[in-house]
Design a protein around this motif. Structure first.
Motif, short mmCIF file in Angstrom:
data_model
loop_
_atom_site.label_atom_id
_atom_site.label_comp_id
_atom_site.label_asym_id
_atom_site.label_seq_id
_atom_site.Cartn_x
_atom_site.Cartn_y
_atom_site.Cartn_z
N ILE A 1 0.85 -1.19 0.00
CA ILE A 1 0.00 0.00 0.00
C ILE A 1 0.89 1.24 0.00
CG2 ILE A 1 -1.72 1.29 1.31
CD1 ILE A 1 -2.81 -1.23 0.04
N ALA A 2 0.53 2.22 -0.84
CA ALA A 2 1.25 3.49 -0.95
C ALA A 2 2.70 3.27 -1.36
CB ALA A 2 1.18 4.28 0.35
N ARG A 3 2.96 2.21 -2.11
CA ARG A 3 4.31 1.96 -2.59
C ARG A 3 4.47 2.36 -4.06
NH1 ARG A 3 8.70 -0.84 -0.98
NH2 ARG A 3 7.63 -1.58 0.88
N THR A 4 3.49 2.00 -4.91
CA THR A 4 3.58 2.33 -6.32
C THR A 4 2.18 2.59 -6.87
OG1 THR A 4 4.17 1.49 -8.52
CG2 THR A 4 3.59 -0.14 -6.84
N ASN A 5 2.08 3.49 -7.82
CA ASN A 5 0.79 3.81 -8.43
C ASN A 5 0.28 2.68 -9.32
OD1 ASN A 5 0.73 6.31 -7.23
ND2 ASN A 5 1.78 7.31 -8.92
N ALA A 6 1.16 1.75 -9.71
CA ALA A 6 0.75 0.67 -10.60
C ALA A 6 -0.27 -0.25 -9.95
CB ALA A 6 1.97 -0.14 -11.04
N ASP A 7 -0.32 -0.27 -8.60
CA ASP A 7 -1.26 -1.14 -7.90
C ASP A 7 -2.63 -0.50 -7.71
OD1 ASP A 7 0.54 -3.25 -7.59
OD2 ASP A 7 1.42 -2.35 -5.79
N ILE A 8 -2.79 0.77 -8.05
CA ILE A 8 -4.05 1.48 -7.83
C ILE A 8 -5.00 1.23 -8.99
CG2 ILE A 8 -5.12 3.73 -7.50
CD1 ILE A 8 -2.57 4.68 -6.19
N LYS A 9 -6.20 0.72 -8.68
CA LYS A 9 -7.20 0.41 -9.72
C LYS A 9 -8.12 1.59 -10.00
CE LYS A 9 -9.14 -3.65 -9.34
NZ LYS A 9 -9.83 -4.85 -8.79
N GLY A 10 -8.36 2.43 -8.99
CA GLY A 10 -9.28 3.54 -9.17
C GLY A 10 -9.45 4.32 -7.89
N ALA A 11 -10.57 5.08 -7.82
CA ALA A 11 -10.83 5.92 -6.66
C ALA A 11 -12.32 5.95 -6.38
CB ALA A 11 -10.31 7.34 -6.88
N ILE A 12 -12.68 6.10 -5.08
CA ILE A 12 -14.09 6.17 -4.67
C ILE A 12 -14.28 7.36 -3.74
CG2 ILE A 12 -14.44 3.68 -4.91
CD1 ILE A 12 -14.19 3.47 -1.87
N GLU A 13 -15.54 7.83 -3.65
CA GLU A 13 -15.91 8.92 -2.75
C GLU A 13 -17.11 8.51 -1.93
OE1 GLU A 13 -17.06 13.68 -2.88
OE2 GLU A 13 -17.29 12.44 -4.67
N ILE A 14 -17.03 8.70 -0.58
CA ILE A 14 -18.10 8.30 0.32
C ILE A 14 -19.32 9.20 0.10
CG2 ILE A 14 -18.76 7.92 2.71
CD1 ILE A 14 -16.58 6.05 1.64
N THR A 15 -20.51 8.56 -0.07
CA THR A 15 -21.75 9.32 -0.27
C THR A 15 -22.72 9.16 0.89
OG1 THR A 15 -22.66 7.43 -1.51
CG2 THR A 15 -21.57 9.19 -2.78
N LYS A 16 -22.76 7.97 1.55
CA LYS A 16 -23.67 7.75 2.66
C LYS A 16 -23.00 6.89 3.73
CE LYS A 16 -27.95 7.81 -0.11
NZ LYS A 16 -29.15 7.01 -0.51
N ILE A 17 -23.30 7.19 4.99
CA ILE A 17 -22.88 6.35 6.11
C ILE A 17 -24.10 5.51 6.48
CG2 ILE A 17 -21.86 6.28 8.39
CD1 ILE A 17 -20.10 7.58 6.30
N LEU A 18 -24.01 4.18 6.29
CA LEU A 18 -25.16 3.30 6.45
C LEU A 18 -25.19 2.58 7.80
CD1 LEU A 18 -25.20 1.74 2.88
CD2 LEU A 18 -26.51 3.68 3.73
N GLY A 19 -24.07 2.45 8.47
CA GLY A 19 -24.04 1.71 9.73
C GLY A 19 -22.72 1.87 10.45
N PRO A 20 -22.55 1.16 11.56
CA PRO A 20 -21.29 1.27 12.33
C PRO A 20 -20.06 0.94 11.49
CG PRO A 20 -22.96 0.12 13.61
CD PRO A 20 -23.51 0.25 12.23
N HIS A 21 -20.19 -0.05 10.61
CA HIS A 21 -19.07 -0.45 9.77
C HIS A 21 -19.54 -0.70 8.34
CE1 HIS A 21 -16.49 -0.80 13.27
NE2 HIS A 21 -17.43 -1.52 13.86
N LEU A 22 -20.34 0.24 7.83
CA LEU A 22 -20.84 0.11 6.46
C LEU A 22 -21.10 1.51 5.90
CD1 LEU A 22 -21.74 -1.82 4.20
CD2 LEU A 22 -24.06 -1.68 5.13
N ALA A 23 -20.61 1.73 4.67
CA ALA A 23 -20.82 3.02 4.01
C ALA A 23 -20.94 2.78 2.51
CB ALA A 23 -19.69 3.98 4.32
N GLU A 24 -21.67 3.69 1.86
CA GLU A 24 -21.84 3.64 0.41
C GLU A 24 -20.92 4.66 -0.24
OE1 GLU A 24 -25.90 3.43 -1.85
OE2 GLU A 24 -25.29 5.56 -1.76
N ALA A 25 -20.37 4.33 -1.40
CA ALA A 25 -19.46 5.23 -2.10
C ALA A 25 -19.68 5.12 -3.59
CB ALA A 25 -18.01 4.89 -1.74
N ARG A 26 -19.42 6.20 -4.28
CA ARG A 26 -19.48 6.18 -5.74
C ARG A 26 -18.07 6.08 -6.31
NH1 ARG A 26 -18.66 11.11 -8.53
NH2 ARG A 26 -18.10 12.84 -7.13
#
Length: 517
Positions: free
Chosen positions: A280-305
């Protein structure tokens, strides 16, 4: 005749009686006056004795005060008149000026109070320096013990090699030759280790006489050993913050295993990594994409686009996610240096980057601005760039050859000089230096589309920025030359306006200029 004698006798008698009365009255009056005069003289004599005693007591007090002040001049002097060194007051004021210096006040008490405060401050600073010295002694002792342990291991390896050689003396000549080569290699390793040990001992002797040199050598040794250790272990630089729990069929929405119990804020962005990443955070070649949090659904659950993805490598379940801007229950700290351009339009986006970091719950502890000044003013990077700092973010660094104007060149040198201090502090404390493009990829940032402006002939840049530096690689040092080819567009640094040399300083570099945007 007889009547005439009686009359004369009577008059004589009357005169005698009157004279006697007058004499008696006068005698009485003179007696009272003498008594009053004697009483007055006695009172004056008593007052004179008391005044003499008071004068003697006052003189004794003055002599004691002179002894206490260390000056026994006969004349006390007058503070309202022209002072002379031959008077007590003049000598005392001269002492206040001589020994009080900048701390001198109008009175002895105020001056002594200032001197006492200065002495207390000096004692505190001395205690802090002593504490630093003790800590450095402890660190150096640990490094010295590490060197000794390595030397012991090499000695054991040499002994084992010699024993192995003795046990196999009757084997084939090729095996013997290989053993000889092994012994020779081990001996070279031992010699090299002994050389390093002698060098460490010499450094220890130098450190005892020069604290500054010791810190410098110890820091260099610490960076080298830390680099070797990282190279041996090959461990991950960072750990994932969470993972994708579920991805929608159209791959536009995902759900992650972080939520309200983790204090996850909305609109936080994460980079998404491959499952089989190299770190993690070693090379950009391992990054598939990016997400942004849109809703907090629970203690350990969130929705993202999904805000950025590669259709050839879609985001799937169990993909790790990461951002350096957020950690549960902790405020991440960053430092910024260099020219910041987030959208490739040649204009500074430093303010936007700062807001991007702080709005995510992180903080910017220090910056080197484009004019060579720092935030905070006269920043001490040895204190600010501590082990608590996550990254030093490196924008585009200017070069002295980018300008022929003396003032601009001096400001570029100021930027590089401050950066060298920041870089030294980062390396000493194990803080990573990452390029701006790598940092934006780590946080899942997607640049906004640059609007077309009539007359703007600048070409659009690619999404990925310049080549990132290796982990903890020394990026640049004062006096280094260019390390690669520069496109014609950037023959001058973005901070410098394109114009013919007129020996005039650009507005950006005039004194008192503020950070753009």
């Amino acid at each position: 005749m007889a009547s005439s004698k009686n009359t004369g006798l009577t008059l004589t008698l009357v005169f005698f009686v009157i004279t006697t009365l007058i004499s008696s009255v006068w005698a009485i009056m003179m007696t009272q006056e003498n008594q009053e005069r004697l009483a007055t003289q006695e009172a004056d004599k008593k007052a004179a004795v008391e005044a003499n005693q008071l004068a003697k007591s006052t003189l004794d007090d003055i002599n004691q005060l002179k002894a206490l002040l260390g000056h026994d001049h006969p004349e006390v002097g007058d503070a309202n008149e022209e002072l002379k060194d031959e008077t007590v007051i003049g000598a005392v004021l001269n002492d206040l000026k001589t020994y009080g210096g900048d701390l001198q006040e109008g009175t002895v008490l105020a001056t002594l109070q200032n001197l006492h405060a200065a002495l207390s401050s000096a004692n505190q600073q001395l205690a802090q320096k002593q504490k630093m010295y003790d800590e450095l002694q402890t660190r150096f002792a640990m490094l010295d013990q590490t060197n000794k342990d390595q030397l012991a291991k090499l000695d054991e390896a040499r002994t084992a090699a010699e024993q192995s050689l003795a046990e196999n003396t009757e084997t084939h000549q090729d095996i013997l030759a290989k053993k000889d080569d092994t012994i020779r290699e081990k001996q070279e390793s031992v010699n090299s280790a002994e050389g390093r040990a002698e060098e460490a001992e010499q450094k220890l002797a130098d450190v005892s006489t020069d604290l500054g040199e010791r810190i410098k050598r110890q820091s260099a040794l610490n960076r080298r050993l830390s680099g070797e250790l990282r190279e041996i272990k090959k461990e991950e630089v960072e750990r994932p913050d969470g993972e994708i729990v579920k991805a929608s069929r159209d791959k536009r929405m995902v759900w992650i295993n972080l939520g309200s119990s983790d204090r996850l804020p909305k609109r936080m962005t994460f980079s998404v990594y491959k499952k089989g990443h190299s770190g993690i955070a070693r090379t950009n070649a391992d990054i598939k994409g990016a997400i942004e949090i849109t809703k907090i659904l629970g203690p350990h659950l969130a929705e993202a686009r999904v805000v950025d993805a590669d259709f050839r490598l879609p985001i799937t379940d169990r993909d790790p996610i990461y951002t350096p801007l957020w950690s549960p229950g902790r405020t991440e700290k960053m430092a910024i240096v260099g020219f910041v351009d987030l959208d490739g339009d040649g204009r500074s986006d430093r303010k936007k980057l700062r807001e991007l970091i702080t709005s995510s719950g992180a903080s910017v502890v220090t910056e080197i601005l484009d004019d060579g000044t720092t935030i905070p003013d006269d920043a001490d990077f040895s204190d600010l760039i501590s082990t608590d700092v996550k990254f030093v973010i490196l924008g585009d660094m200017p070069r002295p050859e980018d300008s022929s104007v003396p003032k601009e060149r001096q400001q570029i040198l100021d930027v590089l000089r401050e950066f060298n201090s920041m870089q030294e502090a980062a390396l000493d404390n194990g803080v990573r230096l990452v390029s701006l493009s790598d940092f934006l990829n780590f946080i899942g940032y997607k640049a906004e589309q640059r609007l077309y402006r009539p007359g703007d002939k600048r070409k659009y840049t690619l999404k990925s920025g310049s080549r990132s530096a290796a982990v903890d690689e020394t990026i640049i040092r004062l006096g280094d030359g260019s390390s690669g080819q520069t496109a014609g567009k950037y023959s001058r640094h973005p901070l410098l306006k394109t114009r013919s040399s007129s020996d005039q300083t650009s507005k950006r570099y005039k004194a008192g200029s503020k950070d753009s945007k």
